[in-house]
Design an enzyme around this catalytic site. Structure first.
Site, PDB file in Angstrom:
ATOM      1  N   LYS A   1      38.516  70.861  25.995  1.00 17.93           N
ATOM      2  CA  LYS A   1      39.149  70.096  26.441  1.00 17.93           C
ATOM      3  C   LYS A   1      38.139  70.177  27.717  1.00 17.93           C
ATOM      4  CE  LYS A   1      42.974  71.037  29.296  1.00 17.93           C
ATOM      5  NZ  LYS A   1      44.057  71.174  29.715  1.00 17.93           N
TER       6      LYS A   1
ATOM      7  N   ARG B   1      51.156  71.224  26.708  1.00 16.39           N
ATOM      8  CA  ARG B   1      51.286  72.689  25.747  1.00 16.39           C
ATOM      9  C   ARG B   1      51.564  73.652  26.425  1.00 16.39           C
ATOM     10  NH1 ARG B   1      47.333  74.706  29.441  1.00 16.39           N
ATOM     11  NH2 ARG B   1      45.341  74.468  29.251  1.00 16.39           N
TER      12      ARG B   1
ATOM     13  N   MET C   1      53.349  79.783  36.306  1.00 10.94           N
ATOM     14  CA  MET C   1      52.244  78.782  35.236  1.00 10.94           C
ATOM     15  C   MET C   1      51.143  78.507  36.294  1.00 10.94           C
ATOM     16  SD  MET C   1      53.529  79.533  32.813  1.00 10.94           S
ATOM     17  CE  MET C   1      53.124  78.282  31.641  1.00 10.94           C
TER      18      MET C   1
ATOM     19  N   THR D   1      49.152  79.362  38.138  1.00  9.81           N
ATOM     20  CA  THR D   1      47.354  80.380  38.660  1.00  9.81           C
ATOM     21  C   THR D   1      47.029  80.402  37.548  1.00  9.81           C
ATOM     22  OG1 THR D   1      49.135  82.223  39.828  1.00  9.81           O
ATOM     23  CG2 THR D   1      46.994  82.669  39.201  1.00  9.81           C
TER      24      THR D   1
HETATM   25  P1  NAD Z   1      50.518  69.259  41.975  1.00  9.76           P
HETATM   26  O1  NAD Z   1      49.556  69.326  42.614  1.00  9.76           O
HETATM   27  O2  NAD Z   1      51.592  67.944  41.465  1.00  9.76           O
HETATM   28  O3  NAD Z   1      52.311  70.239  42.452  1.00  9.76           O
HETATM   29  C1  NAD Z   1      51.776  71.545  43.263  1.00  9.76           C
HETATM   30  C2  NAD Z   1      52.775  72.170  43.710  1.00  9.76           C
HETATM   31  O4  NAD Z   1      52.052  73.331  44.495  1.00  9.76           O
HETATM   32  C3  NAD Z   1      53.820  71.571  44.418  1.00  9.76           C
HETATM   33  O5  NAD Z   1      54.887  72.009  44.618  1.00  9.76           O
HETATM   34  C4  NAD Z   1      53.491  72.024  46.260  1.00  9.76           C
HETATM   35  O6  NAD Z   1      54.732  72.358  46.404  1.00  9.76           O
HETATM   36  C5  NAD Z   1      52.727  73.688  45.399  1.00  9.76           C
HETATM   37  N1  NAD Z   1      51.913  73.343  47.073  1.00  9.76           N
HETATM   38  C6  NAD Z   1      50.722  73.707  47.113  1.00  9.76           C
HETATM   39  N2  NAD Z   1      51.175  74.342  48.140  1.00  9.76           N
HETATM   40  C7  NAD Z   1      51.617  75.463  48.525  1.00  9.76           C
HETATM   41  C8  NAD Z   1      50.960  76.822  49.033  1.00  9.76           C
HETATM   42  N3  NAD Z   1      50.069  77.182  49.515  1.00  9.76           N
HETATM   43  N4  NAD Z   1      51.787  77.729  48.891  1.00  9.76           N
HETATM   44  C9  NAD Z   1      53.476  77.600  47.578  1.00  9.76           C
HETATM   45  N5  NAD Z   1      53.156  76.320  47.016  1.00  9.76           N
HETATM   46  C10 NAD Z   1      52.190  75.347  46.892  1.00  9.76           C
HETATM   47  O7  NAD Z   1      50.063  70.071  40.964  1.00  9.76           O
HETATM   48  P2  NAD Z   1      51.167  70.303  39.471  1.00  9.76           P
HETATM   49  O8  NAD Z   1      50.333  69.569  38.332  1.00  9.76           O
HETATM   50  O9  NAD Z   1      52.111  70.435  39.578  1.00  9.76           O
HETATM   51  O10 NAD Z   1      50.104  71.952  39.312  1.00  9.76           O
HETATM   52  C11 NAD Z   1      51.063  73.168  39.332  1.00  9.76           C
HETATM   53  C12 NAD Z   1      49.593  74.200  39.426  1.00  9.76           C
HETATM   54  O11 NAD Z   1      49.635  74.933  37.722  1.00  9.76           O
HETATM   55  C13 NAD Z   1      48.423  73.963  39.095  1.00  9.76           C
HETATM   56  O12 NAD Z   1      48.065  75.149  40.621  1.00  9.76           O
HETATM   57  C14 NAD Z   1      47.973  73.925  38.383  1.00  9.76           C
HETATM   58  O13 NAD Z   1      46.390  73.669  38.434  1.00  9.76           O
HETATM   59  C15 NAD Z   1      48.200  74.816  37.517  1.00  9.76           C
HETATM   60  N6  NAD Z   1      48.511  74.484  35.987  1.00  9.76           N
HETATM   61  C16 NAD Z   1      48.340  75.235  35.300  1.00  9.76           C
HETATM   62  C17 NAD Z   1      48.812  75.119  34.138  1.00  9.76           C
HETATM   63  C18 NAD Z   1      48.454  76.414  33.214  1.00  9.76           C
HETATM   64  O14 NAD Z   1      47.953  76.218  31.496  1.00  9.76           O
HETATM   65  N7  NAD Z   1      48.444  77.325  33.829  1.00  9.76           N
HETATM   66  C19 NAD Z   1      48.281  74.007  33.153  1.00  9.76           C
HETATM   67  C20 NAD Z   1      48.445  72.933  34.506  1.00  9.76           C
HETATM   68  C21 NAD Z   1      48.392  72.803  35.250  1.00  9.76           C
END
Ligand code: NAD
Length: 319
Positions: free
Chosen positions: A66, A109, A217, A219
């Site tokens: 990916k 996923r 999820m 980090t």
């Molecule tokens: P998004 O940008 O739509 O949402 C970000 C979220 O983080 C919001 O709720 C926002 O309010 C919050 N946020 C931002 N800064 C913050 C801070 N300093 N303290 C606390 N909260 C804060 O992003 P998303 O698409 O919802 O993804 C959220 C996270 O999940 C991202 O870090 C992304 O990289 C991660 N992610 C992980 C996986 C995995 O497989 N583990 C997959 C997809 C996304």
């Protein structure tokens, strides 16, 4: 090779399909039939990130990558900030077999992984779901969680409270009462899903009651952090892949602080495959560190290709 465009994915792969594909992949990883290659992730400047997650599943006959990243300027151009696509190859010959739109698949996923952890590790009688985060991915995690336990209520916290009503709409769709709460009230939750891009811990050990299951999820990169490391020391810790958990996952901080070691972390696939115990008592805190592995992406992309072929929707091209 076959092309499966992003716009078709919603009609081809359901949350149930993603759950089944990812669960089978986690089990194959635990049986050492499948493995992920090292992740490549680079900062491109101005907040842009790009990377490659790849792997080989011998049992499932999948080899692929990916390619994806985060482009904060996209929203202003009417495009999602997260952009990804999946490329599959024949593991016997190396010939490219498919190119699949990866944006919705990534959301599905990732939601499947936390739902699998809840299904396997949360108490059967879990009633209150706590959500920390209310961004794009939070809605998918909430829907997937609601499929595996009979929750009676959702409580939620987000650093940016103006984002919470949208998550409340998802809870309402699912027929669940929704309440925005301060972090201290997460102690009322039986299951907590954290899904933020936070660079420092929001959820503290004192915010979590005995017997809770957490799916952390958000980090997925060095330097991100959602929960206090002391919480991992108090919990039985599970992950999708130990190597990622201790380097780019939530456990990176507890390991660096010497509170836990890699050997303390159990792959969730080992629980799925019947090779390791899950929850050991009603009072135990279980914590799933979901870092997101390439094999998850290949699994759901494979499901999309099979369905697209079945429906005659895959576009064949010569490369
Ligand atoms: P998004 O940008 O739509 O949402 C970000 C979220 O983080 C919001 O709720 C926002 O309010 C919050 N946020 C931002 N800064 C913050 C801070 N300093 N303290 C606390 N909260 C804060 O992003 P998303 O698409 O919802 O993804 C959220 C996270 O999940 C991202 O870090 C992304 O990289 C991660 N992610 C992980 C996986 C995995 O497989 N583990 C997959 C997809 C996304």
């Amino acid at each position: 090779m076959l092309i499966v465009p992003e716009k078709l994915i919603a009609d081809l792969v359901s949350a149930e399909d993603a759950f089944a594909a990812v669960e089978a992949t986690f089990a194959a990883m635990a049986r050492e039939e499948a493995y992920n290659f090292p992740v490549v992730r680079e900062a491109l400047g101005e907040g842009r990130q790009y990377g490659f997650k790849s792997g080989l599943d011998r049992a499932g006959g999948m080899l692929g990558v990916k390619a994806g990243g985060y482009f904060p300027g996209n929203a202003g151009k009417g495009m999602p900030n997260h952009q990804s696509s999946v490329y599959l190859f024949d593991p016997e010959t190396g010939r490219p077999t498919a190119m699949v739109g990866g944006n919705l698949l990534t959301a599905l996923r990732t939601a499947a992984a936390s739902a699998i952890s809840i299904d396997r590790l949360a108490r059967r009688d879990a009633k209150v779901l706590g959500m920390v985060g209310a961004g794009h991915q939070a809605a998918f995690q909430l829907r997937a969680a609601a499929r595996v336990r009979r929750f009676e209520k959702v409580i939620a916290w987000n650093l940016h409270p103006e984002m919470l009503p949208k998550l409340g709409e998802v809870a309402a769709e699912l027929g669940l009462p929704f309440e925005a709460v301060p972090l201290e009230r997460m102690v009322e939750a039986d299951v907590i899903v954290t899904i933020t891009s936070s660079p420092a811990a929001s959820l503290m050990a004192a915010h979590v009651a005995p017997g809770t299951h957490l799916a952390c999820m958000g980090t997925d990169t060095r330097g991100k952090q959602e929960v206090e490391p002391a919480l991992l020391a108090r919990a039985r810790v599970f992950t999708d892949e130990v190597a990622q958990s201790v380097t780019i996952g939530e456990a990176q901080h507890a390991v660096a602080a010497g509170l836990i070691a890699a050997a303390d972390i159990t792959p969730i696939g080992a629980v799925v495959a019947g090779l390791a115990e899950g929850r050991q008592s009603e009072a135990q805190i279980t914590l799933f560190d979901g870092t997101g592995v390439g094999l998850q992406d290949l699994a759901v992309a494979g499901a999309a290709v099979r369905r697209a072929e079945e429906f005659g929707l895959a576009i064949a091209v010569e490369v």
